[in-house]
Design a protein around this motif. Sequence first.
Motif, short mmCIF file in Angstrom:
data_model
loop_
_atom_site.label_atom_id
_atom_site.label_comp_id
_atom_site.label_asym_id
_atom_site.label_seq_id
_atom_site.Cartn_x
_atom_site.Cartn_y
_atom_site.Cartn_z
N LEU A 80 0.82 -1.20 0.00
CA LEU A 80 0.00 0.00 0.00
C LEU A 80 0.86 1.26 0.00
O LEU A 80 0.54 2.24 -0.69
N TYR A 81 1.96 1.23 0.75
CA TYR A 81 2.85 2.40 0.80
C TYR A 81 3.53 2.63 -0.55
O TYR A 81 3.68 3.77 -1.00
N TRP A 87 1.87 12.20 -1.57
CA TRP A 87 1.18 13.11 -0.67
C TRP A 87 0.20 12.38 0.26
O TRP A 87 -0.43 13.02 1.12
N ALA A 88 0.05 11.07 0.11
CA ALA A 88 -0.95 10.35 0.89
C ALA A 88 -0.59 10.32 2.38
O ALA A 88 -1.46 10.55 3.24
N VAL A 89 0.66 10.02 2.71
CA VAL A 89 1.07 9.95 4.12
C VAL A 89 0.98 11.32 4.79
O VAL A 89 0.41 11.43 5.90
N PRO A 90 1.52 12.41 4.19
CA PRO A 90 1.32 13.72 4.83
C PRO A 90 -0.15 14.09 4.97
O PRO A 90 -0.54 14.70 5.98
N LEU A 91 -0.98 13.73 3.97
CA LEU A 91 -2.40 14.04 4.08
C LEU A 91 -3.05 13.30 5.25
O LEU A 91 -3.88 13.85 5.98
N GLY A 173 5.82 19.07 3.81
CA GLY A 173 6.13 19.74 2.55
C GLY A 173 7.17 19.01 1.73
O GLY A 173 7.08 18.94 0.50
N ASN A 174 8.15 18.42 2.39
CA ASN A 174 9.17 17.65 1.68
C ASN A 174 8.59 16.38 1.09
O ASN A 174 8.90 15.98 -0.04
N GLN A 175 7.73 15.72 1.87
CA GLN A 175 7.14 14.47 1.40
C GLN A 175 6.16 14.69 0.25
O GLN A 175 6.12 13.92 -0.71
N ALA A 176 5.35 15.72 0.35
CA ALA A 176 4.27 15.91 -0.62
C ALA A 176 4.71 16.72 -1.83
O ALA A 176 4.33 16.39 -2.97
N PHE A 177 5.50 17.75 -1.62
CA PHE A 177 5.82 18.67 -2.71
C PHE A 177 7.32 18.81 -2.98
O PHE A 177 7.71 19.54 -3.89
N GLY A 178 8.15 18.15 -2.19
CA GLY A 178 9.59 18.25 -2.40
C GLY A 178 10.19 19.54 -1.90
O GLY A 178 11.27 19.93 -2.34
N TRP A 179 9.51 20.23 -0.99
CA TRP A 179 10.06 21.46 -0.44
C TRP A 179 11.35 21.17 0.33
O TRP A 179 11.50 20.14 0.95
#
Length: 217
Positions: A80-81, A87-91, A173-179
Amino acid sequence: MTSAPGPVDQPHPAPGAVHTAPADGGTGPAGSDPGGFVPAGAGPGGFGPGGSGPEGWPTTPPGGYPTPEPDRLTRFVLRLYERSPRWAVPLAAVGCVAIGMSYALLSNPTYADPDAAPTCLLKLTTGLDCPGCGGTRALWYVLHGDLPAAARHHFLFVFALPFLAYLFVAWAGNQAFGWRLPELRISSKVIGGFLAAWLAFSVLRNLPWAPFTSLYV
C-alpha cells in the motif's frame, strides 16, 4: 649439596583431543594449551571448522542466514505504501492533526467537569496533575488566540508548539511537494534538557505552596 630436580608433571590430553607437536619445539598453535593439545574437531588456532569462531560456537551456514519472509499484514502495508502517491502519508497526518484540533474545539474542555470522559486517571485517583494535564485546554486557548491563558494551563506545550509545527510543515512539505525548508537540528542534549524541564514542571505544578499553586490546573 643439592639434589637433582624431580620429574615435571606433564599435562594429560583430554579425551578426544589431538596432540600437535610443533616442529620448532614451541608451545603449539594459538588457542591451544601449553601442552599443544587442541580439542577434537577444532581448526587452526583453536577455532571451529572454517575458522568462524571458537569451538562450540554456531557456525554461519553457507550463503548466510536466510532473510525472514514478512507476514501478510506487513506485505499489505508495504504494498500500500509503495502504490500510494507521495502526498498520501502527509495528508493522513494532517487528517490526524485536524481530528485532534476539532475535538478540542467541539468539546470545549475549559467547561468540562474534572471527571468527564476522557479524563486523566492520575488526577482522578490522586488529585495530582500528570505531565500532560492542561494540554487540551491549552490547545483550545491557542486556537482561540488566547496565549496567556494557554500558557497558564500548560506552559511547556505552548513553548514547544511552534517547533513542533515547523517540524511537521517541513516534513509534510518535503514528502508531498519536495520542499527544501531549512532543517531544524535538535540535538540529543536539547531533547534531554527539554524532558528534564518537563519533569521539573510536572513536579513543581503539584507543590501546595505559592507561587507553584498558580501552575495547578
